[in-house]
Design an enzyme around this catalytic site. Structure first.
Site, PDB file in Angstrom:
ATOM      1  N   GLY A 167      36.561  25.644  36.004  1.00 51.51           N
ATOM      2  CA  GLY A 167      37.205  25.798  37.306  1.00 51.51           C
ATOM      3  C   GLY A 167      37.474  24.476  38.013  1.00 51.51           C
ATOM      4  O   GLY A 167      37.770  24.456  39.201  1.00 51.51           O
ATOM      5  N   HIS A 210      26.998  33.441  31.193  1.00 49.60           N
ATOM      6  CA  HIS A 210      27.994  32.539  31.776  1.00 49.60           C
ATOM      7  C   HIS A 210      27.302  31.561  32.731  1.00 49.60           C
ATOM      8  O   HIS A 210      26.343  31.916  33.407  1.00 49.60           O
ATOM      9  CB  HIS A 210      29.060  33.357  32.518  1.00 49.60           C
ATOM     10  CG  HIS A 210      30.219  32.514  32.933  1.00 49.60           C
ATOM     11  ND1 HIS A 210      30.204  31.746  34.060  1.00 49.60           N
ATOM     12  CD2 HIS A 210      31.409  32.284  32.328  1.00 49.60           C
ATOM     13  CE1 HIS A 210      31.347  31.083  34.143  1.00 49.60           C
ATOM     14  NE2 HIS A 210      32.097  31.382  33.109  1.00 49.60           N
ATOM     15  N   TRP A 237      38.012  37.261  34.073  1.00 50.22           N
ATOM     16  CA  TRP A 237      38.643  37.412  35.400  1.00 50.22           C
ATOM     17  C   TRP A 237      37.682  37.087  36.539  1.00 50.22           C
ATOM     18  O   TRP A 237      38.088  36.989  37.681  1.00 50.22           O
ATOM     19  CB  TRP A 237      39.170  38.834  35.572  1.00 50.22           C
ATOM     20  CG  TRP A 237      40.339  39.181  34.709  1.00 50.22           C
ATOM     21  CD1 TRP A 237      40.898  38.424  33.716  1.00 50.22           C
ATOM     22  CD2 TRP A 237      41.111  40.392  34.759  1.00 50.22           C
ATOM     23  NE1 TRP A 237      41.957  39.092  33.153  1.00 50.22           N
ATOM     24  CE2 TRP A 237      42.113  40.307  33.773  1.00 50.22           C
ATOM     25  CE3 TRP A 237      41.046  41.549  35.541  1.00 50.22           C
ATOM     26  CZ2 TRP A 237      43.046  41.326  33.556  1.00 50.22           C
ATOM     27  CZ3 TRP A 237      41.959  42.565  35.327  1.00 50.22           C
ATOM     28  CH2 TRP A 237      42.951  42.451  34.348  1.00 50.22           C
ATOM     29  N   SER A 252      38.664  25.208  31.974  1.00 49.68           N
ATOM     30  CA  SER A 252      40.010  24.723  32.325  1.00 49.68           C
ATOM     31  C   SER A 252      40.970  24.716  31.133  1.00 49.68           C
ATOM     32  O   SER A 252      41.862  23.870  31.074  1.00 49.68           O
ATOM     33  CB  SER A 252      39.944  23.343  32.989  1.00 49.68           C
ATOM     34  OG  SER A 252      39.163  23.407  34.175  1.00 49.68           O
TER      35      SER A 252
HETATM   36  P1  PGA Z   1      38.190  28.255  33.880  1.00 49.42           P
HETATM   37  O1  PGA Z   1      36.920  29.215  33.640  1.00 49.42           O
HETATM   38  O2  PGA Z   1      39.138  28.514  32.752  1.00 49.42           O
HETATM   39  O3  PGA Z   1      38.748  28.716  35.214  1.00 49.42           O
HETATM   40  O4  PGA Z   1      37.690  26.864  33.905  1.00 49.42           O
HETATM   41  C1  PGA Z   1      36.402  29.391  32.361  1.00 49.42           C
HETATM   42  C2  PGA Z   1      35.185  30.279  32.427  1.00 49.42           C
HETATM   43  O5  PGA Z   1      34.437  30.196  33.409  1.00 49.42           O
HETATM   44  O6  PGA Z   1      34.932  31.083  31.511  1.00 49.42           O
END
Ligand code: PGA
Length: 255
Positions: free
Chosen positions: A172, A94, A10, A212
């Site tokens: 993202g 991350h 999230w 994504s």
């Molecule tokens: P996203 O993010 O699905 O919005 O690309 C994935 C993540 O950062 O774990």
């Protein structure tokens, strides 16, 4: 056969009321799932999310933890604190932490060790930058990140580690790795596990794709032999889309 694990990240989204609401909306979609379903939420949402997830199939994770047990680390949260809060999982390494908060492969390893020692399960993120992919060093970068992150981690802890391959250029951005690209790098990571530990460990380790992943592309990505799930940002905030991804994982597990 490996289990498929669908995890939502999230990030820094959802206040407490929204968090409880989102878990309630996801719960029925996870009810008949054959895959595991995890939501990794902001620290301040952990208790409400744990409550809302009680008696559901949803497991709860945090998005980071510190390597020290306690001490003068203003703004940090220890692994023991997460365990005490009833949390089962934690994301470590991350790319947003690497990019914006000075996380390095060394500190990722320290955090992984501390999290495992505390009894948490770890979602360990690795992945290359766009420049690195363009330079043709994706395999080297991801292999190095995995090797350093797993330094001094014994084989019997691998059951408590999920590796998430997340190409940074796909996070993202709406740009997903193709299913073949995801499969290829997840396969490279699996080979690294074989060389560090054993073939059997490599066969067992769960490797997710992230970047994504969404309701439209999940089925194709999850159908790939080396892709054992997804770490999902944007689409995990939309219960219907997250539900479609959970359903795609369940279909894949039935095959
Ligand atoms: P996203 O993010 O699905 O919005 O690309 C994935 C993540 O950062 O774990």
């Amino acid at each position: 056969m490996r289990k498929i694990v669908i995890a939502g990240n999230w990030k820094m989204n959802k206040n407490r009321a929204e968090a409880a609401e989102l878990v309630k909306a996801i719960a029925p979609k996870a009810e008949d799932a054959l895959c595991d379903v995890i939501v990794c939420v902001p620290f301040t949402d952990l208790d409400v999310v744990c409550n809302a997830a009680k008696d559901t199939k949803i497991k709860v994770g945090a998005q980071n933890c510190h390597w020290a047990k306690s001490g003068a680390y203003t703004g940090e949260i220890s692994a023991d604190m997460l365990v005490e809060a009833g949390i089962e999982y934690v994301i470590i390494g991350h790319s947003e932490r690497r990019q914006y908060f000075g996380e390095t492969d060394i500190t990722v390893n320290q955090r992984v060790k501390a999290a495992l020692e505390a009894g948490l399960k770890v979602i360990l993120c690795v992945g290359e930058l766009l420049e690195e992919r363009e330079q043709g060093i994706t395999a080297e970068i991801c292999s190095m990140q995995v090797k350093i992150a797993l330094t001094d981690i014994p084989a019997d802890q691998l059951d408590n580690i999920i590796i998430a391959y997340e190409p940074v250029w796909a996070i993202g951005t709406g740009k997903t790795a193709t299913a073949d690209q995801a499969d290829e790098v997840c396969g490279i990571i699996r080979n690294v596990i074989a060389s560090l530990y054993c073939e059997c460990c490599a066969e067992k380790v769960i490797i997710q794709y992230g970047g994504s992943m969404n309701a439209k592309n999940a089925a194709e990505l999850l159908a790939k032999p080396n892709v054992d799930g997804g770490l999902i940002g944007g689409a995990s905030l939309k219960p219907d889309d997250f539900g479609v991804i959970i359903a795609a994982a369940t279909e894949e597990m039935k095959k």
